[in-house]
Write a protein that holds these residues in place. Structure first.
Motif, PDB file in Angstrom:
ATOM      1  N   GLU A 291      47.092  -5.280 -26.465  1.00 51.65           N
ATOM      2  CA  GLU A 291      47.883  -4.538 -27.453  1.00 51.65           C
ATOM      3  C   GLU A 291      48.151  -3.125 -26.957  1.00 51.65           C
ATOM      4  O   GLU A 291      49.234  -2.577 -27.154  1.00 51.65           O
ATOM      5  CB  GLU A 291      47.187  -4.489 -28.805  1.00 51.65           C
ATOM      6  CG  GLU A 291      48.019  -3.746 -29.848  1.00 51.65           C
ATOM      7  CD  GLU A 291      47.401  -3.711 -31.236  1.00 51.65           C
ATOM      8  OE1 GLU A 291      47.663  -2.726 -31.969  1.00 51.65           O
ATOM      9  OE2 GLU A 291      46.656  -4.638 -31.580  1.00 51.65           O
TER      10      GLU A 291
ATOM     11  N   VAL B 211      63.327  -3.534 -28.845  1.00 52.58           N
ATOM     12  CA  VAL B 211      63.498  -2.245 -29.519  1.00 52.58           C
ATOM     13  C   VAL B 211      64.982  -1.934 -29.689  1.00 52.58           C
ATOM     14  O   VAL B 211      65.795  -2.234 -28.818  1.00 52.58           O
ATOM     15  CB  VAL B 211      62.806  -1.100 -28.732  1.00 52.58           C
ATOM     16  CG1 VAL B 211      61.324  -1.359 -28.578  1.00 52.58           C
ATOM     17  CG2 VAL B 211      63.442  -0.888 -27.364  1.00 52.58           C
TER      18      VAL B 211
ATOM     19  N   LEU C 118      55.916   0.732 -24.955  1.00 50.54           N
ATOM     20  CA  LEU C 118      56.765   1.337 -25.987  1.00 50.54           C
ATOM     21  C   LEU C 118      56.824   2.855 -25.834  1.00 50.54           C
ATOM     22  O   LEU C 118      57.893   3.464 -25.967  1.00 50.54           O
ATOM     23  CB  LEU C 118      56.236   0.976 -27.377  1.00 50.54           C
ATOM     24  CG  LEU C 118      56.422  -0.478 -27.830  1.00 50.54           C
ATOM     25  CD1 LEU C 118      55.673  -0.730 -29.129  1.00 50.54           C
ATOM     26  CD2 LEU C 118      57.901  -0.810 -28.001  1.00 50.54           C
TER      27      LEU C 118
ATOM     28  N   LEU D 181      51.109  -3.163 -24.727  1.00 55.03           N
ATOM     29  CA  LEU D 181      52.357  -3.133 -25.492  1.00 55.03           C
ATOM     30  C   LEU D 181      52.696  -1.714 -25.916  1.00 55.03           C
ATOM     31  O   LEU D 181      53.848  -1.266 -25.800  1.00 55.03           O
ATOM     32  CB  LEU D 181      52.237  -4.017 -26.737  1.00 55.03           C
ATOM     33  CG  LEU D 181      52.379  -5.527 -26.546  1.00 55.03           C
ATOM     34  CD1 LEU D 181      51.913  -6.260 -27.790  1.00 55.03           C
ATOM     35  CD2 LEU D 181      53.818  -5.896 -26.219  1.00 55.03           C
ATOM     36  N   ARG D 182      51.712  -0.993 -26.393  1.00 54.10           N
ATOM     37  CA  ARG D 182      51.934   0.356 -26.908  1.00 54.10           C
ATOM     38  C   ARG D 182      52.212   1.345 -25.776  1.00 54.10           C
ATOM     39  O   ARG D 182      52.938   2.326 -25.969  1.00 54.10           O
ATOM     40  CB  ARG D 182      50.737   0.793 -27.754  1.00 54.10           C
ATOM     41  CG  ARG D 182      50.593  -0.062 -29.018  1.00 54.10           C
ATOM     42  CD  ARG D 182      49.453   0.402 -29.918  1.00 54.10           C
ATOM     43  NE  ARG D 182      49.373  -0.418 -31.116  1.00 54.10           N
ATOM     44  CZ  ARG D 182      50.116  -0.251 -32.210  1.00 54.10           C
ATOM     45  NH1 ARG D 182      50.995   0.737 -32.258  1.00 54.10           N
ATOM     46  NH2 ARG D 182      49.991  -1.045 -33.256  1.00 54.10           N
TER      47      ARG D 182
ATOM     48  N   ARG E   6      56.261  -8.542 -24.012  1.00 52.00           N
ATOM     49  CA  ARG E   6      57.708  -8.388 -24.184  1.00 52.00           C
ATOM     50  C   ARG E   6      57.967  -7.610 -25.459  1.00 52.00           C
ATOM     51  O   ARG E   6      57.374  -7.908 -26.507  1.00 52.00           O
ATOM     52  CB  ARG E   6      58.401  -9.743 -24.244  1.00 52.00           C
ATOM     53  CG  ARG E   6      59.940  -9.643 -24.299  1.00 52.00           C
ATOM     54  CD  ARG E   6      60.556 -10.900 -23.765  1.00 52.00           C
ATOM     55  NE  ARG E   6      62.003 -10.998 -23.899  1.00 52.00           N
ATOM     56  CZ  ARG E   6      62.882 -10.517 -23.033  1.00 52.00           C
ATOM     57  NH1 ARG E   6      62.471  -9.843 -21.964  1.00 52.00           N
ATOM     58  NH2 ARG E   6      64.186 -10.682 -23.203  1.00 52.00           N
ATOM     59  N   VAL E   7      58.819  -6.605 -25.360  1.00 53.34           N
ATOM     60  CA  VAL E   7      59.139  -5.768 -26.520  1.00 53.34           C
ATOM     61  C   VAL E   7      60.640  -5.843 -26.799  1.00 53.34           C
ATOM     62  O   VAL E   7      61.457  -5.982 -25.886  1.00 53.34           O
ATOM     63  CB  VAL E   7      58.704  -4.303 -26.311  1.00 53.34           C
ATOM     64  CG1 VAL E   7      57.203  -4.208 -26.141  1.00 53.34           C
ATOM     65  CG2 VAL E   7      59.428  -3.662 -25.136  1.00 53.34           C
TER      66      VAL E   7
ATOM     67  N   MET F 245      54.640  -1.336 -34.342  1.00 56.77           N
ATOM     68  CA  MET F 245      55.374  -1.925 -33.215  1.00 56.77           C
ATOM     69  C   MET F 245      56.124  -3.191 -33.626  1.00 56.77           C
ATOM     70  O   MET F 245      56.668  -3.903 -32.778  1.00 56.77           O
ATOM     71  CB  MET F 245      54.435  -2.217 -32.045  1.00 56.77           C
ATOM     72  CG  MET F 245      53.293  -3.147 -32.333  1.00 56.77           C
ATOM     73  SD  MET F 245      52.270  -3.368 -30.856  1.00 56.77           S
ATOM     74  CE  MET F 245      51.218  -4.718 -31.404  1.00 56.77           C
ATOM     75  N   HIS F 246      56.142  -3.481 -34.933  1.00 52.20           N
ATOM     76  CA  HIS F 246      56.961  -4.565 -35.478  1.00 52.20           C
ATOM     77  C   HIS F 246      57.684  -4.047 -36.715  1.00 52.20           C
ATOM     78  O   HIS F 246      57.209  -3.128 -37.382  1.00 52.20           O
ATOM     79  CB  HIS F 246      56.117  -5.774 -35.905  1.00 52.20           C
ATOM     80  CG  HIS F 246      55.092  -6.225 -34.919  1.00 52.20           C
ATOM     81  ND1 HIS F 246      55.421  -6.818 -33.725  1.00 52.20           N
ATOM     82  CD2 HIS F 246      53.738  -6.180 -34.953  1.00 52.20           C
ATOM     83  CE1 HIS F 246      54.318  -7.118 -33.071  1.00 52.20           C
ATOM     84  NE2 HIS F 246      53.287  -6.736 -33.794  1.00 52.20           N
TER      85      HIS F 246
ATOM     86  N   PRO G   2      61.075  -0.105 -32.712  1.00 51.67           N
ATOM     87  CA  PRO G   2      60.615  -1.451 -32.343  1.00 51.67           C
ATOM     88  C   PRO G   2      60.819  -2.436 -33.493  1.00 51.67           C
ATOM     89  O   PRO G   2      60.534  -2.119 -34.647  1.00 51.67           O
ATOM     90  CB  PRO G   2      59.124  -1.257 -32.052  1.00 51.67           C
ATOM     91  CG  PRO G   2      58.939   0.219 -31.868  1.00 51.67           C
ATOM     92  CD  PRO G   2      59.979   0.879 -32.719  1.00 51.67           C
TER      93      PRO G   2
ATOM     94  N   SER H 263      57.131  -6.829 -30.963  1.00 48.97           N
ATOM     95  CA  SER H 263      56.405  -6.591 -29.710  1.00 48.97           C
ATOM     96  C   SER H 263      55.383  -7.716 -29.559  1.00 48.97           C
ATOM     97  O   SER H 263      54.537  -7.906 -30.432  1.00 48.97           O
ATOM     98  CB  SER H 263      55.699  -5.231 -29.738  1.00 48.97           C
ATOM     99  OG  SER H 263      56.622  -4.199 -30.034  1.00 48.97           O
TER     100      SER H 263
END
Length: 584
Positions: free
Chosen positions: A262, A299, A269, A265-266, A296-297, A374-375, A285, A288
């Motif tokens: 996680e 945005v 981003l 992911l951050r 995979r993100v 992030m979502h 975002p 994510s």
């Protein structure tokens, strides 16, 4: 169309491609999950884009109608005033000589007073243009064109001549519709995106490894309100195995923990946001995802010089205790509002002392990472609904349904998570069931959810002291063997809990998916499901764990089994044999 010699047909979704039996052009079957998720997001993006356009038009219409009503009122008042003056004049004179005078026609006055409508319905929104920056075989671009309704054009780029030729061959192989929608070009994706600023509604970057070199040009090529879809497969770098490399590529320093995926992911981003901010742009975002061996993100990118001032509020440093599972976040900035003025200042800190308040050990510091959600829950639910309604059109339906279901139940405003097994490993105690632990957190007045990144991960807004108090209460009822006094678990258990944990089952201790027994974490569908060798490299016996025993020396799509133990020994091994060293 006949299949040329030395090629095989690979079908995925509604697209099919010709693949050479050699490893000339990259293709990975495992990325079907990635492609299916991207198609689901792209379909939702087109729907949301239309909704936003209609909403904008309705706002303009209402604004115009309100303005028109105001103008009508002004005109009516003027007419009433003129009528009153005329009546007053008639009452004073019995006969009025109108010769040389001016009659007022009320209807004419009203018509003259009304302006013609300045509001006009703008043209319908244009279909989106998609750029696939690293196309390889072109399978992704072909699936976008064939499966997603409402796309104007898909531009597939690749820097390798062999890939572009393969892509063009595959476009022709998929018929007239693909030929009319998909265009293959040989170009450096970075240069191409830089020379086409804000031209693409969708930009897809799925490189072999790190996307860091493409981010600066990608954020400039996306149109305002468009979407950037970005994959990163360099998980060893992002998860902290090569932390210094991560800092050089992404501008953030990772720390090791169960939440490392996680955090990856951050970090990605935060890096995209940093690149966007340089051009007065910012990201929002919508989804994510960590799946298989990559992240995979998705945005959206907007332009606003004012909004980028809030970027430090969305970023945080992470303090991770080296002795226990405790972590703390510190935001980079803060906002002070006074009357109508808003001022931005550096964040207060540090949020932790030199030594951990729970176990007495020191902290590692990492970041900055993206600490905002992030979502987008509305998007997640829309994507999930789309996937359920079009089940037969997603080859990886079960996998993406499981991932999206788990994401939909996450606490989106809580960064990172704790691992129940890690907490118990620190204390050297038996583990409570996930339901019992979740119930204790809920009964203490806090929220808790799972994480799509890790089946054992638990996201909660409860502070770490409350988490450890719950574990202290658990250990009191389930005694453990004595540990050395300087052990982190011993230091934690030496303190009395400030709250008394209630482990009785809470109503919300199970998510809706768990109650309905929906599968949330699925095993790999087949053996050797994972990353593949970079295109152009020869496949040898050392890659048997990646491709399986049936694939060797160019036969990557299967074939007759071959022996893999007859490879010539390397120079080092020959030297070792000559020196009489026993081979292990």
């Amino acid at each position: 169309m006949e299949i040329p010699e030395g090629y095989s047909v690979v079908k995925e979704g509604e697209a099919q491609i010709l693949m050479q039996t050699s490893n000339t052009v990259f293709f990975n079957k495992a990325q079907v999950n990635n492609r299916d998720m991207s198609i689901a997001v792209l379909r939702t993006f087109i729907e949301k884009r239309k909704e936003e356009h209609e909403e904008m038009l309705n706002k303009r219409k209402k604004k115009h109608e309100k303005k028109a009503v105001g103008e009508d009122t002004t005109v009516s008042d003027a007419i009433s005033k003129e009528e009153g003056q005329a009546e007053s004049a008639v009452s004073q004179q019995d006969k009025v000589n109108c010769e040389g005078g001016k009659e007022v026609d009320v209807d004419v006055a009203v018509n003259d007073g009304k302006k013609s409508s300045s509001w006009k319905r703008t043209a319908d929104i244009q279909p989106p243009v998609v750029l696939e920056a690293l196309a390889a075989s072109g399978l992704r671009a072909l699936r976008y064109a064939r499966e997603v309704e409402g796309i104007a054009k898909v531009i597939a780029l690749d820097i390798e001549q062999a890939s572009v030729e393969a892509c063009r061959k595959n476009i022709e192989f998929n018929g007239p519709m693909a030929c009319s929608k998909v265009e293959a070009n040989q170009a450096d994706a970075r240069v191409y995106m830089l020379t086409h600023p804000k031209e693409f509604d969708v930009v897809d970057i799925d490189p072999y490894g790190s996307p860091s070199t493409f981010l600066d040009s990608a954020v400039q090529s996306v149109s305002d309100g468009g979407i950037l879809m970005c994959t990163a497969t360099d998980m060893a770098v992002l998860c902290g195995t090569s932390a210094e490399v991560c800092y050089s590529k992404y501008g953030s320093y990772p720390v090791k923990g169960k939440y490392c995926h996680e955090m990856a992911l951050r970090i990605l981003l935060a890096s995209i946001e940093s690149h966007a901010n340089r051009y007065k742009r910012y990201i929002v975002p919508v989804l994510s995802v960590h799946m298989d061996f990559y992240i995979r993100v998705f945005v959206r990118i907007f332009t606003s010089a004012g909004e980028i001032k809030n970027a430090p509020l969305k970023l945080s440093y992470v303090y991770q205790c080296v002795g226990c599972d405790s972590f703390h976040l510190q935001t980079l900035g803060r906002v002070v509002t006074k009357n109508n003025s808003v001022k931005h200042y550096p964040g207060f800190g540090p949020t932790v002392p030199q030594e951990c308040a729970d176990c007495g050990k020191r902290f590692n510091m990492g970041g900055p990472i993206w600490s905002a959600p992030m979502h987008d829950q509305d998007w997640v639910l829309s994507i999930l609904e789309n996937v359920k309604s079009m089940r037969e059109r997603y080859p990886a339906y079960e996998k993406i349904l499981a991932v999206l279901t788990t994401i939909s139940e996450e606490l989106h405003d809580v960064p990172l998570f704790v691992s129940l097994h890690n907490l118990c490993a620190t204390l050297k105690c038996t583990s409570p069931s996930a339901v019992m632990f979740r119930s204790a957190v809920l009964n203490a007045g806090y929220r808790i959810s799972g994480s799509h990144v890790n089946p054992l991960g638990l996201k909660s807004d409860a502070p770490m002291e409350v988490i450890w108090d719950i574990m202290r209460c658990w250990v009191k009822n389930h005694p453990i063997k004595a540990q050395p006094p300087d052990h982190p678990g011993s230091v934690i258990l030496s303190k009395e809990p400030k709250i008394q944990a209630n482990f009785s089952r809470a109503v919300a201790s199970l998510s809706k998916a768990q109650v309905k027994k929906v599968k949330r974490f699925l095993p790999n569908p087949e053996k050797n499901w994972g990353p593949k060798v970079r295109a152009g490299r020869q496949i040898t016996s050392k890659h048997v764990s990646i491709y399986g025993p049936n694939v060797l020396n160019g036969d990557e799509n299967g074939g007759d089994p071959v022996e893999i133990n007859n490879e010539e020994p390397s120079a080092k091994r020959q030297k070792a044999d000559n020196n009489g060293v026993t081979q292990s």
